[in-house]
Scaffold this motif. Structure first.
Motif, PDB file in Angstrom:
ATOM      1  N   GLY A   1      -5.805  -1.905   2.690  1.00 39.99           N
ATOM      2  CA  GLY A   1      -5.368  -3.283   2.562  1.00 39.99           C
ATOM      3  C   GLY A   1      -6.084  -4.145   1.540  1.00 39.99           C
ATOM      4  N   PHE A   2      -6.941  -3.590   0.726  1.00 42.08           N
ATOM      5  CA  PHE A   2      -7.597  -4.364  -0.333  1.00 42.08           C
ATOM      6  C   PHE A   2      -6.635  -4.385  -1.512  1.00 42.08           C
ATOM      7  CE2 PHE A   2     -10.549  -5.006  -3.881  1.00 42.08           C
ATOM      8  CZ  PHE A   2     -11.361  -6.019  -3.388  1.00 42.08           C
ATOM      9  N   GLY A   3      -6.101  -5.553  -1.822  1.00 42.57           N
ATOM     10  CA  GLY A   3      -5.067  -5.622  -2.848  1.00 42.57           C
ATOM     11  C   GLY A   3      -5.286  -6.732  -3.843  1.00 42.57           C
ATOM     12  N   PRO A   4      -4.243  -7.102  -4.558  1.00 39.39           N
ATOM     13  CA  PRO A   4      -4.364  -8.089  -5.629  1.00 39.39           C
ATOM     14  C   PRO A   4      -4.808  -9.473  -5.147  1.00 39.39           C
ATOM     15  CG  PRO A   4      -2.067  -7.467  -5.294  1.00 39.39           C
ATOM     16  CD  PRO A   4      -2.897  -6.567  -4.448  1.00 39.39           C
ATOM     17  N   ASP A   5      -4.626  -9.774  -3.871  1.00 34.67           N
ATOM     18  CA  ASP A   5      -5.129 -11.049  -3.346  1.00 34.67           C
ATOM     19  C   ASP A   5      -6.655 -11.083  -3.336  1.00 34.67           C
ATOM     20  OD1 ASP A   5      -2.528 -11.863  -2.957  1.00 34.67           O
ATOM     21  OD2 ASP A   5      -2.545 -11.512  -0.788  1.00 34.67           O
ATOM     22  N   GLN A   6      -7.281  -9.896  -3.255  1.00 33.48           N
ATOM     23  CA  GLN A   6      -8.737  -9.819  -3.232  1.00 33.48           C
ATOM     24  C   GLN A   6      -9.320  -9.553  -4.615  1.00 33.48           C
ATOM     25  OE1 GLN A   6      -6.866  -7.917  -0.934  1.00 33.48           O
ATOM     26  NE2 GLN A   6      -7.114  -9.472   0.643  1.00 33.48           N
ATOM     27  N   HIS A   7      -8.578  -8.828  -5.472  1.00 35.41           N
ATOM     28  CA  HIS A   7      -9.058  -8.513  -6.821  1.00 35.41           C
ATOM     29  C   HIS A   7      -7.857  -8.172  -7.691  1.00 35.41           C
ATOM     30  CE1 HIS A   7     -11.114  -6.447 -10.111  1.00 35.41           C
ATOM     31  NE2 HIS A   7     -12.212  -7.069  -9.701  1.00 35.41           N
ATOM     32  N   PRO A   8      -7.793  -8.707  -8.910  1.00 33.17           N
ATOM     33  CA  PRO A   8      -6.605  -8.475  -9.746  1.00 33.17           C
ATOM     34  C   PRO A   8      -6.374  -7.015 -10.148  1.00 33.17           C
ATOM     35  CG  PRO A   8      -8.313  -9.659 -10.969  1.00 33.17           C
ATOM     36  CD  PRO A   8      -8.762  -9.589  -9.548  1.00 33.17           C
ATOM     37  N   ALA A   9      -7.401  -6.179 -10.109  1.00 31.60           N
ATOM     38  CA  ALA A   9      -7.240  -4.771 -10.486  1.00 31.60           C
ATOM     39  C   ALA A   9      -6.852  -3.898  -9.299  1.00 31.60           C
ATOM     40  CB  ALA A   9      -8.534  -4.250 -11.109  1.00 31.60           C
ATOM     41  N   ALA A  10      -6.740  -4.501  -8.108  1.00 31.72           N
ATOM     42  CA  ALA A  10      -6.505  -3.723  -6.893  1.00 31.72           C
ATOM     43  C   ALA A  10      -5.022  -3.640  -6.542  1.00 31.72           C
ATOM     44  CB  ALA A  10      -7.274  -4.334  -5.725  1.00 31.72           C
ATOM     45  N   THR A  11      -4.653  -2.483  -6.022  1.00 32.55           N
ATOM     46  CA  THR A  11      -3.309  -2.264  -5.494  1.00 32.55           C
ATOM     47  C   THR A  11      -3.466  -1.664  -4.106  1.00 32.55           C
ATOM     48  OG1 THR A  11      -2.432  -1.806  -7.688  1.00 32.55           O
ATOM     49  CG2 THR A  11      -1.136  -1.016  -5.829  1.00 32.55           C
ATOM     50  N   SER A  12      -2.782  -2.239  -3.138  1.00 29.75           N
ATOM     51  CA  SER A  12      -2.798  -1.707  -1.789  1.00 29.75           C
ATOM     52  C   SER A  12      -1.689  -0.660  -1.688  1.00 29.75           C
ATOM     53  CB  SER A  12      -2.572  -2.835  -0.777  1.00 29.75           C
ATOM     54  OG  SER A  12      -2.630  -2.325   0.535  1.00 29.75           O
ATOM     55  N   ILE A  13      -2.046   0.546  -1.274  1.00 26.60           N
ATOM     56  CA  ILE A  13      -1.055   1.627  -1.181  1.00 26.60           C
ATOM     57  C   ILE A  13      -0.959   2.104   0.263  1.00 26.60           C
ATOM     58  CG2 ILE A  13      -1.313   2.381  -3.574  1.00 26.60           C
ATOM     59  CD1 ILE A  13      -3.156   4.604  -2.564  1.00 26.60           C
TER      60      ILE A  13
END
Length: 139
Positions: free
Chosen positions: A74-86
């Motif tokens: 669940g770590f995604g773009p809301d937490q970091h712009p380089a992150a994707t939640s899959i």
């Protein structure tokens, strides 16, 4: 194409040996100074992170400027712009492709122990700290 070099996290000992057998070039102890250990191996950062556990923000801080992070927790773009939640996709086409990859030897799933269906309570008890997967036989 650049050579892929994997840095895995594992406790020293059997877990480190296990991830190296899976193909990791380096193993760092996630219970110690993770950032310092990764920076010692990759001073400029890493181009990609697969986030399966731990602090996503700390791992994102290890990325190169154009790096990417894929998180299964669940770590995604809301937490970091380089992150994707899959998330997993148990669609028949996906499962067929994965099964074909296993049969062809492109994907290896290390199974530590197999249990009969009646032994599921024991499998759940054994799960914590297991290296590899625990398999349940349904017949």
């Amino acid at each position: 194409m650049a050579l892929l070099s994997v840095i895995a996290t594992a406790r020293p000992g059997a877990a480190t040996d296990f991830v190296r057998q899976l193909g990791a070039a380096e193993a760092v102890d996630h219970t110690a100074d993770l950032s310092g250990q990764v920076r010692a191996v990759a001073p400029d950062g890493v181009p990609a992170v697969v986030h399966l556990a731990g602090d996503g923000a700390q791992l994102a801080g290890l990325l190169t400027p154009d790096g990417r992070l894929a998180s299964t927790i669940g770590f995604g773009p809301d937490q970091h712009p380089a992150a994707t939640s899959i998330m997993a996709s148990p669609q028949p086409a996906t499962l067929d492709r994965l099964a074909s990859d296993v049969v062809a030897g492109r994907l290896r799933v290390p199974i530590t122990r197999r249990y009969d269906l009646a032994e599921v309570p024991q499998a759940l008890a054994d799960f914590s700290g297991a290296l590899g997967k625990l398999g349940i036989t349904v017949s």
